[in-house]
Design a protein around this motif. Structure first.
Motif, PDB file in Angstrom:
ATOM      1  N   MET A 230      14.252  59.671  75.414  1.00 54.18           N
ATOM      2  CA  MET A 230      13.724  58.376  75.776  1.00 54.18           C
ATOM      3  C   MET A 230      14.170  58.049  77.191  1.00 54.18           C
ATOM      4  O   MET A 230      15.288  58.332  77.585  1.00 54.18           O
ATOM      5  CB  MET A 230      14.216  57.317  74.812  1.00 54.18           C
ATOM      6  N   GLU A 231      13.298  57.419  77.935  1.00 54.10           N
ATOM      7  CA  GLU A 231      13.556  57.119  79.338  1.00 54.10           C
ATOM      8  C   GLU A 231      13.074  55.702  79.643  1.00 54.10           C
ATOM      9  O   GLU A 231      12.001  55.304  79.203  1.00 54.10           O
ATOM     10  CB  GLU A 231      12.800  58.153  80.174  1.00 54.10           C
ATOM     11  N   TYR A 232      13.877  54.962  80.385  1.00 54.95           N
ATOM     12  CA  TYR A 232      13.485  53.629  80.822  1.00 54.95           C
ATOM     13  C   TYR A 232      14.136  53.341  82.161  1.00 54.95           C
ATOM     14  O   TYR A 232      14.960  54.110  82.647  1.00 54.95           O
ATOM     15  CB  TYR A 232      13.840  52.566  79.785  1.00 54.95           C
ATOM     16  N   ALA A 233      13.749  52.227  82.782  1.00 53.36           N
ATOM     17  CA  ALA A 233      14.282  51.871  84.093  1.00 53.36           C
ATOM     18  C   ALA A 233      14.930  50.496  84.044  1.00 53.36           C
ATOM     19  O   ALA A 233      14.518  49.623  83.279  1.00 53.36           O
ATOM     20  CB  ALA A 233      13.172  51.885  85.132  1.00 53.36           C
ATOM     21  N   ILE A 234      15.949  50.320  84.876  1.00 50.97           N
ATOM     22  CA  ILE A 234      16.638  49.045  85.038  1.00 50.97           C
ATOM     23  C   ILE A 234      16.567  48.669  86.519  1.00 50.97           C
ATOM     24  O   ILE A 234      17.013  49.449  87.374  1.00 50.97           O
ATOM     25  CB  ILE A 234      18.131  49.146  84.624  1.00 50.97           C
ATOM     26  N   ALA A 235      16.002  47.515  86.829  1.00 55.74           N
ATOM     27  CA  ALA A 235      15.981  46.993  88.197  1.00 55.74           C
ATOM     28  C   ALA A 235      17.123  45.988  88.324  1.00 55.74           C
ATOM     29  O   ALA A 235      17.211  45.042  87.535  1.00 55.74           O
ATOM     30  CB  ALA A 235      14.646  46.332  88.509  1.00 55.74           C
TER      31      ALA A 235
ATOM     32  N   ALA B 215      19.393  45.467  94.508  1.00 51.42           N
ATOM     33  CA  ALA B 215      20.500  46.432  94.480  1.00 51.42           C
ATOM     34  C   ALA B 215      20.035  47.843  94.128  1.00 51.42           C
ATOM     35  O   ALA B 215      20.706  48.808  94.457  1.00 51.42           O
ATOM     36  CB  ALA B 215      21.569  45.985  93.494  1.00 51.42           C
ATOM     37  N   GLY B 216      18.903  47.983  93.448  1.00 50.95           N
ATOM     38  CA  GLY B 216      18.393  49.306  93.138  1.00 50.95           C
ATOM     39  C   GLY B 216      17.732  49.403  91.780  1.00 50.95           C
ATOM     40  O   GLY B 216      17.843  48.506  90.950  1.00 50.95           O
ATOM     41  N   ILE B 217      17.034  50.516  91.592  1.00 52.52           N
ATOM     42  CA  ILE B 217      16.400  50.831  90.311  1.00 52.52           C
ATOM     43  C   ILE B 217      17.102  52.063  89.763  1.00 52.52           C
ATOM     44  O   ILE B 217      17.309  53.043  90.475  1.00 52.52           O
ATOM     45  CB  ILE B 217      14.895  51.109  90.470  1.00 52.52           C
ATOM     46  N   PHE B 218      17.469  51.988  88.509  1.00 56.42           N
ATOM     47  CA  PHE B 218      18.132  53.100  87.835  1.00 56.42           C
ATOM     48  C   PHE B 218      17.233  53.634  86.735  1.00 56.42           C
ATOM     49  O   PHE B 218      16.717  52.861  85.930  1.00 56.42           O
ATOM     50  CB  PHE B 218      19.463  52.651  87.228  1.00 56.42           C
ATOM     51  N   LEU B 219      17.048  54.933  86.727  1.00 55.52           N
ATOM     52  CA  LEU B 219      16.330  55.606  85.654  1.00 55.52           C
ATOM     53  C   LEU B 219      17.371  56.007  84.619  1.00 55.52           C
ATOM     54  O   LEU B 219      18.354  56.669  84.947  1.00 55.52           O
ATOM     55  CB  LEU B 219      15.608  56.838  86.191  1.00 55.52           C
ATOM     56  N   VAL B 220      17.176  55.580  83.390  1.00 57.66           N
ATOM     57  CA  VAL B 220      18.138  55.857  82.320  1.00 57.66           C
ATOM     58  C   VAL B 220      17.490  56.792  81.312  1.00 57.66           C
ATOM     59  O   VAL B 220      16.410  56.506  80.792  1.00 57.66           O
ATOM     60  CB  VAL B 220      18.586  54.548  81.628  1.00 57.66           C
TER      61      VAL B 220
ATOM     62  N   VAL C   8      22.362  58.759  80.540  1.00 52.65           N
ATOM     63  CA  VAL C   8      22.607  59.194  81.903  1.00 52.65           C
ATOM     64  C   VAL C   8      21.754  58.327  82.817  1.00 52.65           C
ATOM     65  O   VAL C   8      20.562  58.199  82.594  1.00 52.65           O
ATOM     66  CB  VAL C   8      22.234  60.680  82.090  1.00 52.65           C
ATOM     67  N   ALA C   9      22.385  57.708  83.824  1.00 53.41           N
ATOM     68  CA  ALA C   9      21.667  56.835  84.751  1.00 53.41           C
ATOM     69  C   ALA C   9      21.638  57.475  86.138  1.00 53.41           C
ATOM     70  O   ALA C   9      22.646  57.960  86.626  1.00 53.41           O
ATOM     71  CB  ALA C   9      22.319  55.477  84.807  1.00 53.41           C
ATOM     72  N   ILE C  10      20.453  57.436  86.759  1.00 55.82           N
ATOM     73  CA  ILE C  10      20.265  57.981  88.096  1.00 55.82           C
ATOM     74  C   ILE C  10      19.592  56.905  88.945  1.00 55.82           C
ATOM     75  O   ILE C  10      18.546  56.367  88.550  1.00 55.82           O
ATOM     76  CB  ILE C  10      19.372  59.236  88.067  1.00 55.82           C
ATOM     77  N   LYS C  11      20.173  56.602  90.088  1.00 54.00           N
ATOM     78  CA  LYS C  11      19.550  55.626  90.987  1.00 54.00           C
ATOM     79  C   LYS C  11      18.356  56.288  91.656  1.00 54.00           C
ATOM     80  O   LYS C  11      18.451  57.387  92.186  1.00 54.00           O
ATOM     81  CB  LYS C  11      20.552  55.148  92.032  1.00 54.00           C
TER      82      LYS C  11
END
Length: 83
Positions: free
Chosen positions: A1-6, A66-71, A79-82
């Motif tokens: 599963m993959e989602y994003a956090i802004a 501040a950024g978007i992180f792909l989780v 695992v989170a990647i900016k």
């Protein structure tokens, strides 16, 4: 599963981005900023990774961004990647 956090440094900008996405019909929720982000006002936006890619320009507007992180959730945890 993959989602994003802004992640934003301002609650006001977080709410503005949230409202702009809702007006566009994006499925987005307000969440507490995860610790891995290392910054922020305490509130962030969670959405699908595809929505984050599609609306990246809208999300990154303003100096409080501040950024978007792909989780990605894996068997060993998240695992989170900016991006």
């Amino acid at each position: 599963m993959e989602y994003a956090i802004a992640v934003y440094l301002s609650r006001n900008v977080t709410m503005q981005a949230y409202n702009a996405l809702i007006r566009r019909g994006v499925n987005v929720v307000i969440v507490s900023t995860p610790k891995f982000a290392g910054a922020g006002c305490g509130l962030s936006l969670k959405m699908s990774a595809e929505s984050a890619r599609q609306y990246r320009n809208l999300l990154s507007g303003g100096e409080s961004f501040a950024g978007i992180f792909l989780v990605r959730r894996t068997a060993r945890g998240s695992v989170a990647i900016k991006i």
